[in-house]
Design an enzyme around this catalytic site. Structure first.
Site, PDB file in Angstrom:
ATOM      1  N   GLU A  12     -12.698 -17.019 -46.067  1.00  0.00           N
ATOM      2  CA  GLU A  12     -13.958 -16.887 -46.788  1.00  0.00           C
ATOM      3  C   GLU A  12     -15.160 -17.010 -45.856  1.00  0.00           C
ATOM      4  O   GLU A  12     -15.185 -17.858 -44.960  1.00  0.00           O
ATOM      5  CB  GLU A  12     -14.081 -17.972 -47.871  1.00  0.00           C
ATOM      6  CG  GLU A  12     -13.289 -17.691 -49.113  1.00  0.00           C
ATOM      7  CD  GLU A  12     -13.801 -18.482 -50.298  1.00  0.00           C
ATOM      8  OE1 GLU A  12     -15.011 -18.769 -50.347  1.00  0.00           O
ATOM      9  OE2 GLU A  12     -12.973 -18.829 -51.170  1.00  0.00           O
ATOM     10  N   ARG A  13     -16.140 -16.174 -46.117  1.00  0.00           N
ATOM     11  CA  ARG A  13     -17.428 -16.331 -45.458  1.00  0.00           C
ATOM     12  C   ARG A  13     -17.940 -17.747 -45.741  1.00  0.00           C
ATOM     13  O   ARG A  13     -17.960 -18.167 -46.893  1.00  0.00           O
ATOM     14  CB  ARG A  13     -18.425 -15.306 -46.003  1.00  0.00           C
ATOM     15  CG  ARG A  13     -19.824 -15.425 -45.487  1.00  0.00           C
ATOM     16  CD  ARG A  13     -20.754 -14.373 -46.043  1.00  0.00           C
ATOM     17  NE  ARG A  13     -20.936 -14.489 -47.489  1.00  0.00           N
ATOM     18  CZ  ARG A  13     -21.794 -13.715 -48.159  1.00  0.00           C
ATOM     19  NH1 ARG A  13     -22.501 -12.792 -47.529  1.00  0.00           N
ATOM     20  NH2 ARG A  13     -21.915 -13.860 -49.475  1.00  0.00           N
ATOM     21  N   HIS A  38     -16.816  -8.239 -49.678  1.00  0.00           N
ATOM     22  CA  HIS A  38     -15.405  -8.439 -49.302  1.00  0.00           C
ATOM     23  C   HIS A  38     -14.918  -7.239 -48.502  1.00  0.00           C
ATOM     24  O   HIS A  38     -15.319  -6.099 -48.777  1.00  0.00           O
ATOM     25  CB  HIS A  38     -14.525  -8.597 -50.553  1.00  0.00           C
ATOM     26  CG  HIS A  38     -14.808  -9.829 -51.330  1.00  0.00           C
ATOM     27  ND1 HIS A  38     -14.137 -11.009 -51.134  1.00  0.00           N
ATOM     28  CD2 HIS A  38     -15.747 -10.082 -52.299  1.00  0.00           C
ATOM     29  CE1 HIS A  38     -14.625 -11.928 -51.960  1.00  0.00           C
ATOM     30  NE2 HIS A  38     -15.608 -11.397 -52.665  1.00  0.00           N
ATOM     31  N   CYS A  58      -9.421 -17.286 -53.626  1.00  0.00           N
ATOM     32  CA  CYS A  58     -10.797 -16.786 -53.749  1.00  0.00           C
ATOM     33  C   CYS A  58     -10.821 -15.876 -54.970  1.00  0.00           C
ATOM     34  O   CYS A  58     -10.129 -14.843 -54.972  1.00  0.00           O
ATOM     35  CB  CYS A  58     -11.184 -16.026 -52.486  1.00  0.00           C
ATOM     36  SG  CYS A  58     -12.827 -15.294 -52.552  1.00  0.00           S
ATOM     37  N   GLY A  59     -11.582 -16.267 -55.992  1.00  0.00           N
ATOM     38  CA  GLY A  59     -11.577 -15.487 -57.239  1.00  0.00           C
ATOM     39  C   GLY A  59     -12.186 -14.112 -57.062  1.00  0.00           C
ATOM     40  O   GLY A  59     -11.592 -13.092 -57.464  1.00  0.00           O
ATOM     41  N   THR A  60     -13.362 -14.049 -56.440  1.00  0.00           N
ATOM     42  CA  THR A  60     -13.971 -12.738 -56.198  1.00  0.00           C
ATOM     43  C   THR A  60     -13.116 -11.930 -55.232  1.00  0.00           C
ATOM     44  O   THR A  60     -13.015 -10.712 -55.338  1.00  0.00           O
ATOM     45  CB  THR A  60     -15.397 -12.892 -55.625  1.00  0.00           C
ATOM     46  OG1 THR A  60     -15.355 -13.799 -54.501  1.00  0.00           O
ATOM     47  CG2 THR A  60     -16.358 -13.419 -56.681  1.00  0.00           C
ATOM     48  N   GLY A  61     -12.444 -12.661 -54.305  1.00  0.00           N
ATOM     49  CA  GLY A  61     -11.556 -11.973 -53.366  1.00  0.00           C
ATOM     50  C   GLY A  61     -10.340 -11.380 -54.041  1.00  0.00           C
ATOM     51  O   GLY A  61      -9.872 -10.291 -53.690  1.00  0.00           O
ATOM     52  N   ASN A  76     -21.436 -22.570 -49.752  1.00  0.00           N
ATOM     53  CA  ASN A  76     -20.220 -22.682 -48.952  1.00  0.00           C
ATOM     54  C   ASN A  76     -20.250 -23.954 -48.111  1.00  0.00           C
ATOM     55  O   ASN A  76     -21.277 -24.625 -48.005  1.00  0.00           O
ATOM     56  CB  ASN A  76     -20.105 -21.460 -48.025  1.00  0.00           C
ATOM     57  CG  ASN A  76     -19.854 -20.167 -48.778  1.00  0.00           C
ATOM     58  OD1 ASN A  76     -18.959 -20.087 -49.602  1.00  0.00           O
ATOM     59  ND2 ASN A  76     -20.687 -19.156 -48.510  1.00  0.00           N
ATOM     60  N   CYS A 127     -19.078 -17.108 -57.347  1.00  0.00           N
ATOM     61  CA  CYS A 127     -17.786 -17.717 -57.016  1.00  0.00           C
ATOM     62  C   CYS A 127     -16.900 -17.635 -58.248  1.00  0.00           C
ATOM     63  O   CYS A 127     -17.216 -18.234 -59.286  1.00  0.00           O
ATOM     64  CB  CYS A 127     -17.965 -19.167 -56.593  1.00  0.00           C
ATOM     65  SG  CYS A 127     -16.389 -19.971 -56.179  1.00  0.00           S
ATOM     66  N   GLY A 128     -15.815 -16.891 -58.124  1.00  0.00           N
ATOM     67  CA  GLY A 128     -14.943 -16.685 -59.280  1.00  0.00           C
ATOM     68  C   GLY A 128     -14.217 -17.946 -59.685  1.00  0.00           C
ATOM     69  O   GLY A 128     -14.225 -18.341 -60.864  1.00  0.00           O
ATOM     70  N   ASN A 129     -13.603 -18.643 -58.713  1.00  0.00           N
ATOM     71  CA  ASN A 129     -12.850 -19.850 -59.064  1.00  0.00           C
ATOM     72  C   ASN A 129     -13.772 -20.922 -59.646  1.00  0.00           C
ATOM     73  O   ASN A 129     -13.403 -21.623 -60.601  1.00  0.00           O
ATOM     74  CB  ASN A 129     -12.105 -20.370 -57.835  1.00  0.00           C
ATOM     75  CG  ASN A 129     -10.897 -19.504 -57.498  1.00  0.00           C
ATOM     76  OD1 ASN A 129     -10.172 -19.059 -58.395  1.00  0.00           O
ATOM     77  ND2 ASN A 129     -10.689 -19.241 -56.226  1.00  0.00           N
ATOM     78  N   ASN A 152      -8.796 -23.712 -54.720  1.00  0.00           N
ATOM     79  CA  ASN A 152     -10.131 -23.494 -54.124  1.00  0.00           C
ATOM     80  C   ASN A 152     -11.037 -24.580 -54.692  1.00  0.00           C
ATOM     81  O   ASN A 152     -11.418 -24.528 -55.865  1.00  0.00           O
ATOM     82  CB  ASN A 152     -10.598 -22.114 -54.531  1.00  0.00           C
ATOM     83  CG  ASN A 152     -11.869 -21.617 -53.875  1.00  0.00           C
ATOM     84  OD1 ASN A 152     -12.492 -20.719 -54.437  1.00  0.00           O
ATOM     85  ND2 ASN A 152     -12.250 -22.136 -52.733  1.00  0.00           N
ATOM     86  N   ASN A 167     -20.587 -10.489 -54.198  1.00  0.00           N
ATOM     87  CA  ASN A 167     -20.541 -10.958 -52.809  1.00  0.00           C
ATOM     88  C   ASN A 167     -19.622 -10.010 -52.038  1.00  0.00           C
ATOM     89  O   ASN A 167     -18.771  -9.350 -52.606  1.00  0.00           O
ATOM     90  CB  ASN A 167     -20.058 -12.417 -52.741  1.00  0.00           C
ATOM     91  CG  ASN A 167     -18.678 -12.599 -53.357  1.00  0.00           C
ATOM     92  OD1 ASN A 167     -18.132 -11.718 -54.016  1.00  0.00           O
ATOM     93  ND2 ASN A 167     -18.093 -13.759 -53.129  1.00  0.00           N
TER      94      ASN A 167
END
Ligand SMILES: N[C@H](CCC[C@H](N)C(=O)O)C(=O)O
Length: 285
Positions: A217-218, A168, A226-229, A69, A78-80, A16, A166
């Site tokens: 991703e949005r 999901h 996607c880290g948060t994903g 984005n 953003c996790g990553n 990512n 965010n």
């Protein structure tokens, strides 16, 4: 006077990839428009978006992050990118700490750097607590609570709404390898159920114990991870009895290790962060 030539760093977390700019040195007047131009993989640098590393406004934090984005929309977290920022700050000498407090639009996240011979090899992020208040008007047939069923191009997707700062929507499928992520993800991202749009995870528990997850991703479309994903997927899997509270989320670009801690309800994410290249670009490009 805004400098026109901007030095940037390209990094990725499990594939990512983002463009990182240190706003302690460079001012980016219109980051949304810059993210659109620079993220273009043919006419720009090419990335999933733009990340601005800046001073923290809170005395509780060391630095701040803003993430845009590829379509210019600003996200809460953003996790990553948070893992990459940990590596960036340490290896560029902006901190000598191995525990960094990073201010984001969804709170201050604590990064723990695993350092070997001066290099950050892995980062764990305390992603704080999941929430289930994804702004969603439940579509017909949705259950109350945080589960829902959404129709996209003739196919029904049952899933779980999880916010990691965010939004999901995590849907478990049995055809992850062949599913047309672009076809369904692009529709679900903009489904009428989501007034703020939504990140979409398609997930399938595998025989090896991992949860194979692909993401739309949005604001960026298909990304390699996607880290948060990954966090949302791990929480949804635990909530629906598909896993325990620790999961290995196998995404296209790499695997992230997630634990939803029972003691404090915090979600911990661990994974890699890599430099790709350094460059400079005219702000008007
Ligand atoms: N597209 C996301 C932001 C990037 C999150 C993702 N790259 C991650 O690693 O968490 C959103 O609009 O909420």
């Amino acid at each position: 006077m805004t400098q026109r030539i901007i030095k940037f760093t390209k990094m990725h977390g499990a594939g990512n990839d983002y463009i990182y700019v240190n706003t302690l040195i460079y001012n980016i007047p219109d980051p949304a428009a810059v993210s659109v131009r620079w993220s273009d993989r043919h006419k720009g640098i090419g990335s999933d978006g733009l990340v601005l590393i800046g001073a923290a406004s809170s005395p509780e934090a060391d630095y701040s992050m803003r993430i845009f984005n590829a379509d210019g929309s600003e996200a809460m977290m953003c996790g990553n990118a948070s893992r990459c920022i940990g590596k960036y700050l340490y290896e560029k000498g902006m901190t000598d700490k191995s525990v960094i407090r990073l201010e984001t639009l969804s709170g201050i996240k604590t990064l723990k750097l695993y350092i070997n011979d001066g290099k950050v090899e892995r980062v764990t992020v305390d992603m704080l607590c999941p929430a289930f208040d994804v702004p969603a008007q439940y579509a017909p047939g949705c259950s109350d609570g945080n589960d829902g069923t959404l129709l996209a191009d003739g196919r029904l997707f049952g899933g779980t709404f999880v916010s990691m700062g965010n939004p999901h929507f995590v849907t478990f499928v049995n055809d992850i390898a062949t599913l047309d992520i672009a076809r369904y993800g692009s529709i679900l991202e903009r489904h009428a159920a989501f007034p703020s749009r939504c990140n979409i995870e398609f997930a399938q528990p595998m025989a090896d114990g991992t949860i194979r997850t692909r993401v739309w991703e949005r604001g960026s479309g298909i990304t390699m991870a996607c880290g948060t994903g990954a966090c949302a997927t791990a929480v949804a899997a635990a909530l629906t009895g598909r896993s325990g509270r620790s999961s290995r989320i196998a995404m296209d670009g790499g695997t992230l290790d997630i634990t939803w801690q029972e003691a404090d309800n915090h979600v911990m994410m661990a994974g890699p962060a890599e430099f790709v290249f350094e460059g400079e670009i005219n702000l008007d490009n």
